[in-house]
Scaffold this motif. Sequence first.
Motif, mmCIF file in Angstrom:
data_model
loop_
_atom_site.group_PDB
_atom_site.id
_atom_site.type_symbol
_atom_site.label_atom_id
_atom_site.label_comp_id
_atom_site.label_asym_id
_atom_site.label_seq_id
_atom_site.Cartn_x
_atom_site.Cartn_y
_atom_site.Cartn_z
ATOM 1 N N VAL A 5 0.860 -1.186 0.000
ATOM 2 C CA VAL A 5 0.000 0.000 0.000
ATOM 3 C C VAL A 5 0.894 1.233 0.000
ATOM 4 O O VAL A 5 1.752 1.385 0.871
ATOM 5 C CB VAL A 5 -0.935 0.002 1.226
ATOM 6 C CG1 VAL A 5 -1.852 1.220 1.195
ATOM 7 C CG2 VAL A 5 -1.752 -1.279 1.282
ATOM 8 N N ASP A 6 0.701 2.097 -0.978
ATOM 9 C CA ASP A 6 1.547 3.281 -1.154
ATOM 10 C C ASP A 6 0.826 4.584 -0.801
ATOM 11 O O ASP A 6 1.104 5.631 -1.390
ATOM 12 C CB ASP A 6 2.050 3.357 -2.597
ATOM 13 C CG ASP A 6 3.098 2.305 -2.901
ATOM 14 O OD1 ASP A 6 3.864 1.943 -1.994
ATOM 15 O OD2 ASP A 6 3.150 1.848 -4.055
ATOM 16 N N ILE A 7 -0.074 4.535 0.169
ATOM 17 C CA ILE A 7 -0.793 5.752 0.555
ATOM 18 C C ILE A 7 0.180 6.817 1.044
ATOM 19 O O ILE A 7 0.021 8.002 0.730
ATOM 20 C CB ILE A 7 -1.856 5.441 1.627
ATOM 21 C CG1 ILE A 7 -2.993 4.633 1.009
ATOM 22 C CG2 ILE A 7 -2.398 6.729 2.249
ATOM 23 C CD1 ILE A 7 -4.042 4.178 1.992
ATOM 24 N N LEU A 11 0.342 10.644 -0.137
ATOM 25 C CA LEU A 11 0.163 11.707 0.859
ATOM 26 C C LEU A 11 1.326 12.695 0.814
ATOM 27 O O LEU A 11 1.110 13.912 0.887
ATOM 28 C CB LEU A 11 0.045 11.108 2.264
ATOM 29 C CG LEU A 11 -1.290 10.497 2.635
ATOM 30 C CD1 LEU A 11 -1.206 9.824 3.999
ATOM 31 C CD2 LEU A 11 -2.394 11.532 2.620
ATOM 32 N N ALA A 12 2.530 12.195 0.703
ATOM 33 C CA ALA A 12 3.698 13.074 0.639
ATOM 34 C C ALA A 12 3.646 13.951 -0.607
ATOM 35 O O ALA A 12 3.931 15.159 -0.536
ATOM 36 C CB ALA A 12 4.976 12.247 0.665
ATOM 37 N N ARG A 13 3.259 13.363 -1.728
ATOM 38 C CA ARG A 13 3.165 14.142 -2.979
ATOM 39 C C ARG A 13 2.096 15.221 -2.880
ATOM 40 O O ARG A 13 2.239 16.298 -3.461
ATOM 41 C CB ARG A 13 2.842 13.227 -4.148
ATOM 42 C CG ARG A 13 3.991 12.352 -4.562
ATOM 43 C CD ARG A 13 3.619 11.519 -5.773
ATOM 44 N NE ARG A 13 4.659 10.548 -6.059
ATOM 45 C CZ ARG A 13 4.454 9.399 -6.656
ATOM 46 N NH1 ARG A 13 3.235 9.061 -7.055
ATOM 47 N NH2 ARG A 13 5.452 8.572 -6.878
ATOM 48 N N ARG A 14 1.019 14.916 -2.159
ATOM 49 C CA ARG A 14 -0.097 15.865 -2.031
ATOM 50 C C ARG A 14 0.096 16.808 -0.845
ATOM 51 O O ARG A 14 -0.738 17.685 -0.622
ATOM 52 C CB ARG A 14 -1.426 15.116 -1.849
ATOM 53 C CG ARG A 14 -1.784 14.125 -2.951
ATOM 54 C CD ARG A 14 -2.099 14.791 -4.272
ATOM 55 N NE ARG A 14 -2.652 13.873 -5.237
ATOM 56 C CZ ARG A 14 -1.944 13.106 -6.065
ATOM 57 N NH1 ARG A 14 -0.635 13.124 -6.041
ATOM 58 N NH2 ARG A 14 -2.545 12.303 -6.932
ATOM 59 N N LYS A 15 1.167 16.576 -0.061
ATOM 60 C CA LYS A 15 1.422 17.374 1.149
ATOM 61 C C LYS A 15 0.189 17.364 2.059
ATOM 62 O O LYS A 15 -0.261 18.403 2.540
ATOM 63 C CB LYS A 15 1.844 18.792 0.793
ATOM 64 C CG LYS A 15 3.169 18.845 0.056
ATOM 65 C CD LYS A 15 3.581 20.268 -0.227
ATOM 66 C CE LYS A 15 4.971 20.402 -0.769
ATOM 67 N NZ LYS A 15 5.274 19.776 -2.015
ATOM 68 N N MET A 16 -0.333 16.162 2.293
ATOM 69 C CA MET A 16 -1.538 15.975 3.092
ATOM 70 C C MET A 16 -1.207 15.066 4.273
ATOM 71 O O MET A 16 -0.432 14.130 4.139
ATOM 72 C CB MET A 16 -2.642 15.336 2.225
ATOM 73 C CG MET A 16 -3.987 15.224 2.893
ATOM 74 S SD MET A 16 -5.237 14.416 1.840
ATOM 75 C CE MET A 16 -5.338 15.560 0.486
ATOM 76 N N LEU A 55 -7.662 11.806 -3.221
ATOM 77 C CA LEU A 55 -6.258 11.925 -3.626
ATOM 78 C C LEU A 55 -6.080 12.153 -5.124
ATOM 79 O O LEU A 55 -4.959 12.338 -5.598
ATOM 80 C CB LEU A 55 -5.486 10.671 -3.198
ATOM 81 C CG LEU A 55 -5.379 10.463 -1.692
ATOM 82 C CD1 LEU A 55 -4.792 9.097 -1.380
ATOM 83 C CD2 LEU A 55 -4.547 11.572 -1.057
ATOM 84 N N LYS A 56 -7.191 12.110 -5.868
ATOM 85 C CA LYS A 56 -7.171 12.299 -7.324
ATOM 86 C C LYS A 56 -6.156 11.354 -7.968
ATOM 87 O O LYS A 56 -5.199 11.777 -8.636
ATOM 88 C CB LYS A 56 -6.872 13.747 -7.686
ATOM 89 C CG LYS A 56 -7.956 14.704 -7.235
ATOM 90 C CD LYS A 56 -7.645 16.115 -7.594
ATOM 91 C CE LYS A 56 -8.704 17.113 -7.216
ATOM 92 N NZ LYS A 56 -9.466 16.891 -6.046
ATOM 93 N N CYS A 57 -6.390 10.050 -7.733
ATOM 94 C CA CYS A 57 -5.485 9.036 -8.251
ATOM 95 C C CYS A 57 -6.281 7.800 -8.652
ATOM 96 O O CYS A 57 -7.499 7.765 -8.483
ATOM 97 C CB CYS A 57 -4.425 8.671 -7.209
ATOM 98 S SG CYS A 57 -5.077 7.834 -5.748
#
Length: 73
Positions: A5-7, A11-16, A55-57
């Motif tokens: 699982v790469d959540i 999250l890091a890419r989205r700064k969330m 996450l728009k993914c």
Amino acid sequence: MPITVDIDVILARRKMSVGELADRVGITPANLAVLKNGRAKAVRFTTLAALCEVLKCQPGDLLRWEAEDAAGG
């Protein structure tokens, strides 16, 4: 388990934060942590769809299969 699982990557890419994602998806931070850390045995399609929407993914951005090695598998 061969499913990773790469959540945390998304999250890091989205700064969330995990807390923000949990609020927006409508699940508890504890349940999201279980999924994020690879300890979940299952995930509902509705939860997966909500994660993807927030996450728009695509599901494949969050989950990937890796072959288990013969010695440790």
